[in-house]
Scaffold this motif. Structure first.
Motif, PDB file in Angstrom:
ATOM      1  N   ALA A   1       0.937  -1.152  -0.004  1.00  0.00           N
ATOM      2  CA  ALA A   1       0.072  -0.046   0.001  1.00  0.00           C
ATOM      3  C   ALA A   1       0.889   1.257   0.118  1.00  0.00           C
ATOM      4  CB  ALA A   1      -0.930  -0.171   1.186  1.00  0.00           C
ATOM      5  N   VAL A   2       0.620   2.226  -0.764  1.00  0.00           N
ATOM      6  CA  VAL A   2       1.293   3.436  -0.858  1.00  0.00           C
ATOM      7  C   VAL A   2       0.471   4.425   0.062  1.00  0.00           C
ATOM      8  CG1 VAL A   2       2.349   5.525  -2.130  1.00  0.00           C
ATOM      9  CG2 VAL A   2       2.161   2.998  -3.110  1.00  0.00           C
ATOM     10  N   LEU A   3       1.040   5.002   1.263  1.00  0.00           N
ATOM     11  CA  LEU A   3       0.359   5.783   2.107  1.00  0.00           C
ATOM     12  C   LEU A   3       1.080   7.350   1.937  1.00  0.00           C
ATOM     13  CD1 LEU A   3       0.210   3.744   5.354  1.00  0.00           C
ATOM     14  CD2 LEU A   3      -1.336   3.648   3.066  1.00  0.00           C
ATOM     15  N   VAL A   4       0.444   8.183   2.155  1.00  0.00           N
ATOM     16  CA  VAL A   4       1.003   9.691   2.425  1.00  0.00           C
ATOM     17  C   VAL A   4       0.433  10.055   3.673  1.00  0.00           C
ATOM     18  CG1 VAL A   4      -0.815  10.970   1.260  1.00  0.00           C
ATOM     19  CG2 VAL A   4       1.538  11.792   1.166  1.00  0.00           C
ATOM     20  N   SER A   5       1.289  10.817   4.482  1.00  0.00           N
ATOM     21  CA  SER A   5       1.004  11.414   5.806  1.00  0.00           C
ATOM     22  C   SER A   5       0.046  12.712   5.804  1.00  0.00           C
ATOM     23  CB  SER A   5       2.298  11.597   6.647  1.00  0.00           C
ATOM     24  OG  SER A   5       3.064  12.716   5.976  1.00  0.00           O
ATOM     25  N   GLY A   6      -0.266  13.283   4.917  1.00  0.00           N
ATOM     26  CA  GLY A   6      -0.946  14.505   4.902  1.00  0.00           C
ATOM     27  C   GLY A   6      -1.237  15.322   3.587  1.00  0.00           C
ATOM     28  N   PRO A   7      -1.654  16.349   3.802  1.00  0.00           N
ATOM     29  CA  PRO A   7      -1.853  17.331   2.373  1.00  0.00           C
ATOM     30  C   PRO A   7      -0.500  17.722   1.733  1.00  0.00           C
ATOM     31  CG  PRO A   7      -3.251  18.023   4.186  1.00  0.00           C
ATOM     32  CD  PRO A   7      -2.325  17.071   4.833  1.00  0.00           C
ATOM     33  N   ILE A   8      -0.492  17.699   0.638  1.00  0.00           N
ATOM     34  CA  ILE A   8       0.630  17.685  -0.369  1.00  0.00           C
ATOM     35  C   ILE A   8       0.847  19.221  -1.052  1.00  0.00           C
ATOM     36  CG2 ILE A   8       1.173  15.520  -0.730  1.00  0.00           C
ATOM     37  CD1 ILE A   8       0.465  16.329  -3.795  1.00  0.00           C
ATOM     38  N   GLY A   9       2.032  19.993  -1.229  1.00  0.00           N
ATOM     39  CA  GLY A   9       1.977  21.118  -1.822  1.00  0.00           C
ATOM     40  C   GLY A   9       2.268  22.195  -1.014  1.00  0.00           C
ATOM     41  N   LEU A  10       2.017  21.997   0.223  1.00  0.00           N
ATOM     42  CA  LEU A  10       1.696  23.518   1.240  1.00  0.00           C
ATOM     43  C   LEU A  10       3.289  24.208   0.939  1.00  0.00           C
ATOM     44  CD1 LEU A  10      -0.611  21.944   4.067  1.00  0.00           C
ATOM     45  CD2 LEU A  10      -1.170  23.873   2.511  1.00  0.00           C
ATOM     46  N   HIS A  11       4.231  23.531   1.392  1.00  0.00           N
ATOM     47  CA  HIS A  11       5.543  24.358   1.428  1.00  0.00           C
ATOM     48  C   HIS A  11       5.941  25.158   0.274  1.00  0.00           C
ATOM     49  CE1 HIS A  11       9.512  25.325   2.700  1.00  0.00           C
ATOM     50  NE2 HIS A  11       9.927  24.845   1.475  1.00  0.00           N
ATOM     51  N   GLY A  12       5.795  24.370  -1.004  1.00  0.00           N
ATOM     52  CA  GLY A  12       6.171  25.086  -2.005  1.00  0.00           C
ATOM     53  C   GLY A  12       5.175  26.105  -2.107  1.00  0.00           C
ATOM     54  N   VAL A  13       3.838  26.214  -2.108  1.00  0.00           N
ATOM     55  CA  VAL A  13       3.142  27.249  -2.264  1.00  0.00           C
ATOM     56  C   VAL A  13       3.326  28.393  -1.475  1.00  0.00           C
ATOM     57  CG1 VAL A  13       0.578  27.956  -2.507  1.00  0.00           C
ATOM     58  CG2 VAL A  13       1.549  25.823  -3.742  1.00  0.00           C
TER      59      VAL A  13
END
Lengths: 381, 357
Positions: free
Chosen positions: B187-199
């Motif tokens: 299973a591929v899991l991500v720990s939370g919402p993405i893209g916040l730092h870059g934006v």
């Protein structure tokens, strides 16, 4: 800010697809005019989901792709001058000229900068009075008004070290050229919503009538495009050729009057070359006589440009909807985003880039659509 | 090998090409963008020069056997502009980045070094603020700054303050986390919402306002990893998707393990404000940098329990299952689109550029 999800709703998409399937009784070929629509179609896999009867042909509406090679070479020559700060939108900078791109010019010491707005370039000119600031003004009716505003402001504020390298193009003459080409297969158009949000739809009824093609104005989200396809197919099945606005949240018949006034104040219609396509009468904007001093071509001597397109690149046929990107022998081999032969492979709106980015698969390639008859590259218009 | 260069956000004031021509003989910004060019530089320049089996693993931190103790070791340089941004600062990144690189091998981070390169003319108070941020972030992450160095370069030869951190930590027995261990079925899991730092960084760097303030997600992840390891030591892969974003990390894992990744695009948590900003600029959230997120490849039988443990940890409340590791299309990441189509999610070349319209 929920609007994006709403226009991606899979249940609504399924219903629209069902309706398109139920409506289409025979093959229809629709052209999406704008490269932004092309990317949305490929990115979301819309062409894979359509019934076999509906073929989408990718149109010439990528502003980066259709900017002529000689203009790119002029940009490269101007940008290399030590007195110049050369400004452009981001995706113009890696488009190959005859022997280099703007990135290479920067690497060789040219002052090349990305800006988000032509007004940022004007601001640079005000802050650098001892430099010449040139903005690369390309694009369709969407970007032209802001560029017109920048040069209008420059004159009003007396900023003498600012100029535009102009290569603006207009959509309706391109549709006219496509429809009058002898090998045209397009039976309906999905017109670009952002162009119409500026220009309105007044130029389209005459085109639709004369060529007996439906023209449906659409947005760029998946449901916008599916709704446009649904309406175009419905018209074709009924034998109609109307102009419909399927993007009413952004487009009004009269367009944006303030933007139109600015365009008419600063620009005038002219013939333009389209990269890979040829010269199309009345298909571009140039600075009017009153603004000629702000024309970079007028200010810098860039005559004597000699251009040479890579012989193997078939971007022109892609732009005319004559072949799919994957039918080009160089696609994905000699020509990739790392080693682009044509602008269609590097532009963020280019059809070749869309296919390379989203369809380069080993586990079931996209439905390629019916084979389009091969022809000589045939400059339209 | 750890990150070699910059925080990847387009910088219009000092533009650099993300897709240089292949015969380009000089370093371009894309070489630090965390994409294909970064990988090429490492594979063609650094790895051959240093050549050793430890380095060849090309993980964010090296796992070393030192007198019977398994030690994770990592180093990273931080050159972000501006130095302070919503949700964090250069100092936070310099600690959290290295702590997270250690944590991605399952290690408990213990000690850090910091090396400052200062540009002549920078105010001492600015250096002080960066140092304060480093101290606070180290305390929050439970690591000790044990050694350091300072150099000054002449005005015009730097960009204010650069910080390099290196770190060491202990890898618990029985833990073997590497990109090569991804297996079909994981299973591929991500720990939370993405893209916040870059934006967030882009919004302050370019003066772009998106209607709401977007704060960086920078955070130490070692605690979250410990919570996941408490469920099972058999985590196959962990990666913090920094430069190059989630898209680059998934591609690196697919290539290293010779498996494919099937991504469910609708399951990827993208905050509305990130989606809107990316839509406005013509960027893909999958390639936007994160500084407080991890992606995990977990055996299917442990997936639900690990996900539950992530969600009950403060750094993983937004965790989601976003896909599956597959035997098909080895080395490639393929996304199921929201409408039911498919598309390739490629390794980005370098940095993304904003589009014309």
């Amino acid at each position: 800010m929920k609007y994006i999800d709403e226009f991606n709703d899979p249940e609504l998409a399924r219903r629209l697809l069902d309706e398109i399937r139920a409506t289409a009784t025979r093959p229809w070929a629709l052209m999406e005019v704008c490269g932004g629509q092309t990317h949305s179609i490929i990115r979301h896999g819309i062409d894979q989901l359509l019934p076999d009867e509906v073929e989408l042909i990718h149109g010439p509406g990528c502003p980066v792709c259709v900017t002529p090679l000689d203009v790119i070479d002029k940009a490269l020559e101007i940008a290399a001058r030590p007195e110049v700060i050369f400004c452009s939108f981001g995706d113009m900078l890696r488009v190959p000229g005859t022997d280099r791109d703007l990135f290479r010019v920067k690497g060789e010491g040219g002052d090349v900068r990305v800006v988000y707005s032509p007004l940022d370039a004007l601001d640079l000119a005000r802050r650098n009075p001892d430099r010449e600031v040139v903005f690369f003004a390309i694009g369709f009716e969407t970007t032209a008004p802001a560029n017109a505003m920048a040069v209008h402001q420059a004159r009003r504020l007396g900023v003498g070290n600012f100029s535009l390298l102009v290569s603006h193009v207009r959509v309706p003459p391109a549709i006219e050229a496509i429809m009058t080409a002898p090998d045209c297969r397009v039976q309906g158009f999905l017109a670009a919503g952002h162009v119409c949000s500026v220009m309105g739809t007044a130029e389209y009824p005459d085109l639709a009538d004369r060529h007996r093609v439906p023209i449906v104005v659409t947005g760029f989200e998946p449901l916008d495009i599916l709704e446009g396809i649904r309406r175009a197919v419905r018209q074709l099945e009924r034998g109609e050729h109307l102009v419909e606005n399927a993007y009413p949240r952004a487009v009004r018949e009269q367009g944006n009057p303030a933007a139109l006034r600015m365009l008419q104040e600063v620009f005038e219609v002219t013939d333009r070359n389209w990269r890979g396509i040829g010269r199309i009468p009345a298909s571009g904007w140039r600075l009017s006589d009153a603004y000629r001093p702000y024309d970079a071509e007028h200010r810098f001597d860039v005559t004597g440009i000699r251009t040479e397109e890579p012989a193997v690149c078939r971007a022109g046929e892609v732009l005319q909807g004559l072949i799919k990107p994957t039918e080009c022998e160089a696609f994905g081999t000699a020509c990739t985003p790392r080693t682009p032969l044509g602008a269609t492979m590097v532009s963020s709106e280019g059809a070749c880039a869309a296919y390379y980015l989203y369809r380069r698969m080993t586990d079931g390639p996209a439905r390629q659509g019916s084979r389009i008859p091969q022809t000589e590259v045939n400059p339209v218009g | 090998m750890a990150d070699l260069a910059t925080d990847a956000v387009v910088d219009p004031a000092n533009w650099t090409c993300p897709a240089p021509l292949r015969d380009q003989p000089v370093v371009v910004m894309g070489h630090g963008g965390g994409g294909a060019l970064s990988a090429e530089l490492i594979e063609q320049v650094f790895a051959p020069a240093y050549g050793n089996p430890t380095l060849a693993a090309l993980t964010d931190s090296a796992v070393l056997d030192l007198a019977g103790t398994r030690l994770a070791f990592s180093t990273d340089s931080y050159v972000v502009r501006p130095l302070f941004f919503p949700g964090g600062s250069l100092g936070d990144l310099a600690v959290n980045g290295t702590v997270n690189d250690l944590a991605m091998s399952g290690a408990r981070p213990a000690f850090l070094s910091t090396a400052f390169v200062l540009e002549e003319g920078v105010e001492i108070s600015v250096v002080g603020r960066v140092a304060q941020a480093i101290g606070a972030a180290a305390r929050a992450a439970g690591v000790t700054v044990a050694t350091g160095d300072t150099k000054v370069v002449e005005a015009g030869h730097g960009d204010g303050v650069y910080v390099t951190t290196a770190g060491v930590g202990l890898v618990p027995d029985g833990v073997d986390i590497r990109p090569q261990r991804a297996r079909p079925g994981d299973a591929v899991l991500v720990s939370g919402p993405i893209g916040l730092h870059g934006v967030a960084v882009m919004s302050v760097r370019e003066g772009l306002e998106f209607g709401v303030e977007i704060a960086s997600d920078t955070a130490p992840l070692a605690g979250l990893v410990a919570a996941m390891l408490a469920v099972t030591p058999d985590l196959h892969v962990l990666r913090d998707p920094t430069r190059g974003g989630l898209g680059a990390s998934l591609n690196e894992i697919a290539r290293a393990s010779g498996t494919g990744v099937r991504l469910d695009e609708r399951a990827v948590p993208v905050p509305d404000e990130v989606r809107s900003a990316c839509g406005f600029l013509g960027l893909d959230p999958l390639y936007v940098a994160n500084e407080g997120r991890l992606v995990a490849f977990v055996p299917a039988e442990h997936a639900e329990a690990v996900l539950a443990a992530m969600r009950s940890h403060p750094q993983g409340t937004g965790a989601a299952r976003i896909g599956t590791c597959v035997a098909d299309h080895p080395g490639m990441v393929v996304a199921a689109t929201g409408l039911g189509g498919t598309r390739v999610v490629d390794l980005p070349l370098g940095e993304q550029l904003p589009r014309i319209c």
